[in-house]
Design a protein around this motif. Structure first.
Motif, PDB file in Angstrom:
ATOM      1  N   ALA A  17     152.048 -24.052 -38.249  1.00  0.00           N
ATOM      2  CA  ALA A  17     150.829 -24.201 -39.043  1.00  0.00           C
ATOM      3  C   ALA A  17     149.741 -23.213 -38.642  1.00  0.00           C
ATOM      4  N   GLY A  18     149.968 -22.454 -37.565  1.00  0.00           N
ATOM      5  CA  GLY A  18     149.024 -21.409 -37.199  1.00  0.00           C
ATOM      6  C   GLY A  18     148.245 -21.613 -35.927  1.00  0.00           C
ATOM      7  N   ALA A  19     148.515 -22.689 -35.170  1.00  0.00           N
ATOM      8  CA  ALA A  19     147.848 -22.887 -33.881  1.00  0.00           C
ATOM      9  C   ALA A  19     148.459 -21.931 -32.859  1.00  0.00           C
ATOM     10  N   GLU A  20     147.673 -21.024 -32.338  1.00  0.00           N
ATOM     11  CA  GLU A  20     148.194 -20.022 -31.412  1.00  0.00           C
ATOM     12  C   GLU A  20     148.443 -20.620 -30.031  1.00  0.00           C
ATOM     13  N   LEU A  26     155.661 -16.104 -32.420  1.00  0.00           N
ATOM     14  CA  LEU A  26     155.177 -17.363 -32.977  1.00  0.00           C
ATOM     15  C   LEU A  26     154.009 -17.069 -33.918  1.00  0.00           C
ATOM     16  N   VAL A  27     154.274 -17.125 -35.210  1.00  0.00           N
ATOM     17  CA  VAL A  27     153.248 -16.777 -36.190  1.00  0.00           C
ATOM     18  C   VAL A  27     153.146 -17.886 -37.235  1.00  0.00           C
ATOM     19  N   LYS A  28     152.037 -17.933 -37.896  1.00  0.00           N
ATOM     20  CA  LYS A  28     151.773 -18.926 -38.939  1.00  0.00           C
ATOM     21  C   LYS A  28     152.682 -18.699 -40.137  1.00  0.00           C
ATOM     22  N   ASP A  29     153.191 -19.791 -40.695  1.00  0.00           N
ATOM     23  CA  ASP A  29     153.938 -19.733 -41.946  1.00  0.00           C
ATOM     24  C   ASP A  29     152.974 -20.094 -43.067  1.00  0.00           C
ATOM     25  N   PRO A  30     152.627 -19.156 -43.930  1.00  0.00           N
ATOM     26  CA  PRO A  30     151.606 -19.411 -44.952  1.00  0.00           C
ATOM     27  C   PRO A  30     152.027 -20.441 -45.994  1.00  0.00           C
ATOM     28  N   ARG A  31     153.294 -20.819 -46.014  1.00  0.00           N
ATOM     29  CA  ARG A  31     153.755 -21.803 -46.999  1.00  0.00           C
ATOM     30  C   ARG A  31     153.398 -23.229 -46.594  1.00  0.00           C
ATOM     31  N   VAL A  32     153.096 -23.437 -45.311  1.00  0.00           N
ATOM     32  CA  VAL A  32     152.803 -24.775 -44.800  1.00  0.00           C
ATOM     33  C   VAL A  32     151.350 -25.135 -45.094  1.00  0.00           C
ATOM     34  N   LYS A  33     151.150 -26.205 -45.839  1.00  0.00           N
ATOM     35  CA  LYS A  33     149.813 -26.616 -46.246  1.00  0.00           C
ATOM     36  C   LYS A  33     149.251 -27.757 -45.400  1.00  0.00           C
ATOM     37  N   ALA A  34     150.137 -28.496 -44.714  1.00  0.00           N
ATOM     38  CA  ALA A  34     149.679 -29.626 -43.903  1.00  0.00           C
ATOM     39  C   ALA A  34     150.615 -29.808 -42.719  1.00  0.00           C
ATOM     40  N   VAL A  35     150.074 -30.347 -41.613  1.00  0.00           N
ATOM     41  CA  VAL A  35     150.862 -30.554 -40.409  1.00  0.00           C
ATOM     42  C   VAL A  35     150.462 -31.862 -39.753  1.00  0.00           C
ATOM     43  N   ILE A  36     151.460 -32.579 -39.243  1.00  0.00           N
ATOM     44  CA  ILE A  36     151.234 -33.830 -38.518  1.00  0.00           C
ATOM     45  C   ILE A  36     151.981 -33.748 -37.197  1.00  0.00           C
ATOM     46  N   GLY A  37     151.293 -34.009 -36.096  1.00  0.00           N
ATOM     47  CA  GLY A  37     151.930 -33.995 -34.783  1.00  0.00           C
ATOM     48  C   GLY A  37     151.740 -35.322 -34.075  1.00  0.00           C
ATOM     49  N   LEU A  52     147.388 -24.973 -26.935  1.00  0.00           N
ATOM     50  CA  LEU A  52     147.380 -24.624 -28.347  1.00  0.00           C
ATOM     51  C   LEU A  52     145.952 -24.405 -28.840  1.00  0.00           C
ATOM     52  N   GLY A  53     145.793 -23.394 -29.664  1.00  0.00           N
ATOM     53  CA  GLY A  53     144.499 -23.132 -30.257  1.00  0.00           C
ATOM     54  C   GLY A  53     144.293 -23.971 -31.504  1.00  0.00           C
ATOM     55  N   ALA A  54     143.256 -23.644 -32.241  1.00  0.00           N
ATOM     56  CA  ALA A  54     142.899 -24.415 -33.425  1.00  0.00           C
ATOM     57  C   ALA A  54     143.860 -24.162 -34.572  1.00  0.00           C
ATOM     58  N   VAL A  55     144.100 -25.201 -35.346  1.00  0.00           N
ATOM     59  CA  VAL A  55     144.831 -25.054 -36.597  1.00  0.00           C
ATOM     60  C   VAL A  55     143.879 -24.421 -37.610  1.00  0.00           C
ATOM     61  N   PRO A  56     144.305 -23.396 -38.333  1.00  0.00           N
ATOM     62  CA  PRO A  56     143.410 -22.752 -39.301  1.00  0.00           C
ATOM     63  C   PRO A  56     142.841 -23.748 -40.305  1.00  0.00           C
ATOM     64  N   ALA A  57     141.620 -23.491 -40.741  1.00  0.00           N
ATOM     65  CA  ALA A  57     140.895 -24.430 -41.598  1.00  0.00           C
ATOM     66  C   ALA A  57     141.611 -24.691 -42.915  1.00  0.00           C
ATOM     67  N   GLU A  58     142.399 -23.727 -43.382  1.00  0.00           N
ATOM     68  CA  GLU A  58     143.053 -23.914 -44.679  1.00  0.00           C
ATOM     69  C   GLU A  58     144.274 -24.832 -44.602  1.00  0.00           C
ATOM     70  N   VAL A  59     144.655 -25.236 -43.401  1.00  0.00           N
ATOM     71  CA  VAL A  59     145.783 -26.149 -43.219  1.00  0.00           C
ATOM     72  C   VAL A  59     145.248 -27.532 -42.836  1.00  0.00           C
ATOM     73  N   SER A  60     145.610 -28.549 -43.587  1.00  0.00           N
ATOM     74  CA  SER A  60     145.216 -29.919 -43.250  1.00  0.00           C
ATOM     75  C   SER A  60     146.046 -30.381 -42.061  1.00  0.00           C
ATOM     76  N   ASP A  63     138.242 -30.296 -30.893  1.00  0.00           N
ATOM     77  CA  ASP A  63     138.057 -30.478 -32.324  1.00  0.00           C
ATOM     78  C   ASP A  63     139.010 -29.585 -33.112  1.00  0.00           C
ATOM     79  N   GLN A  64     140.200 -29.318 -32.520  1.00  0.00           N
ATOM     80  CA  GLN A  64     141.123 -28.404 -33.164  1.00  0.00           C
ATOM     81  C   GLN A  64     141.869 -29.050 -34.335  1.00  0.00           C
ATOM     82  N   LEU A  65     141.848 -30.372 -34.420  1.00  0.00           N
ATOM     83  CA  LEU A  65     142.543 -31.038 -35.505  1.00  0.00           C
ATOM     84  C   LEU A  65     141.531 -31.722 -36.413  1.00  0.00           C
ATOM     85  N   ALA A  66     141.863 -31.751 -37.701  1.00  0.00           N
ATOM     86  CA  ALA A  66     140.929 -32.327 -38.665  1.00  0.00           C
ATOM     87  C   ALA A  66     140.785 -33.827 -38.475  1.00  0.00           C
TER      88      ALA A  66
END
Length: 323
Positions: free
Chosen positions: A169-172, A214-225, A234-242, A258-261
């Motif tokens: 989902a893009g968390a570095e 390890l790179v973001k997959d732009p097709r992923v719109k949401a992630v649950i861990g 892990l860094g922040a999940v990009p704002a465009e990913v829920s 505050d890295q997760l919504a």
């Protein structure tokens, strides 16, 4: 797991199959020869259950309707990656089935279990690759590509699978922090340090070149861990990913990040509650085989209640994402 149990014991532990159940199909992804993936694909159906998925003498399986008729239309896709370096196949069947009943196509990824600690070091970067391979296959497969909505793709994971999900989902990943996670002065918990040490390996030996992929997959719109490992690396999940984090029991020190919504805590639970409900014989089998009976939790009823809360939280989150 003990293989010499009687057939009668196994059948006694199997759930009743005379009921409607989610459809299930099985597919292989073999583009990486040394790492073939076995996929369990769950989909909405009212077919009659005729098999169980994910069951063994210790853990109950989940009723399923193999190759049931697929309903009309395309459905949101959720890819599930279970945690545990040595977890059995389809350990997340209980969640996959629950998500499916809410109107999703769900794919659980089953990769080869690492044969030793040295091979296990690769899992931190291989599992995100596995998820991307599964998405590729589901979108390009002649049959399944027409059954999933490529505009609505989510990833869910447990423990190391959750780490992989956040990565996709893009968390570095802070590579230096991860590679030093078994050092004596490390402030980050690595649950596998003891196992690594016994076999003379260390996260610092992980390929930096592979970690850099390890790179973001732009097709992923949401992630649950659910209880992600190495969260403080892990860094922040990009704002465009829920994003949603679910903590089984008290969250660790990273809960203030505050890295997760959103952050959902399931009290009176433990990471072991991510595994299926145990059979009646499960605790005794684990005890006999020098395993940990606490894997089975306080009771079957308690685990089912916790898993219902996890399923409800995840499905409610996905419903909001797909509105």
């Amino acid at each position: 797991m003990r293989l010499g149990l009687s057939l009668a014991l196994f059948l006694a532990a199997a759930p009743c199959l005379a009921q409607p159940a989610a459809g299930v199909a099985h597919l292989s992804e073999t583009t990486v020869a040394e790492r073939p993936l076995s996929l369990s694909i769950w989909y909405p159906s009212e077919g009659e259950a005729s098999e169980t998925v994910g069951g063994n003498p210790v853990f109950e399986g989940v009723p399923a309707a193999p190759d049931a008729r697929f309903p009309e239309g395309a459905f949101p896709l959720v890819v599930v990656s279970h945690g545990g370096l040595r977890s059995a196949a389809d350990s997340g069947a209980w969640l996959s089935s629950a998500i499916t009943r809410a109107g999703y196509v769900v794919v659980e990824v089953n990769a080869p279990r690492p044969e030793n600690a040295a091979a296990a070091l690769d899992e931190i970067w291989r599992r995100p690759q596995d998820i991307r391979r599964v998405i590729d296959l589901m979108l390009t497969d002649k049959a399944w590509g027409q059954r999933v909505d490529d505009r609505s793709i989510s990833v869910a994971g447990f423990a190391l699978g959750a780490t992989a999900a956040f990565s996709v989902a893009g968390a570095e990943l802070d590579v230096a922090r991860y590679m030093g996670s078994c050092a004596a002065d490390s402030e980050m918990e690595n649950p596998d340090c003891g196992w690594y040490a016994k076999q003379g390996v260390d996260p610092s030996q992980t390929s930096q070149e592979s970690l850099a992929q390890l790179v973001k997959d732009p097709r992923v719109k949401a992630v649950i861990g659910v209880n992600p490992e190495y969260l403080t690396a892990l860094g922040a999940v990009p704002a465009e990913v829920s994003a949603l984090r679910i903590s089984l029991g008290d969250p660790d020190d990273a809960s203030d990040n505050d890295q997760l919504a959103k952050d959902v805590v399931i009290p009176n639970a433990s990471v072991f509650d991510a595994f299926a409900v145990c059979t009646d014989a499960g605790p005794d089998i684990l005890q006999e085989e020098a395993g940990d009976p606490s894997l089975c939790g306080a009771s079957s009823e308690a685990r089912r209640a916790i898993q219902q809360k996890v399923s409800d939280a995840l499905i409610s989150f996905l419903a909001g994402v797909n509105d």
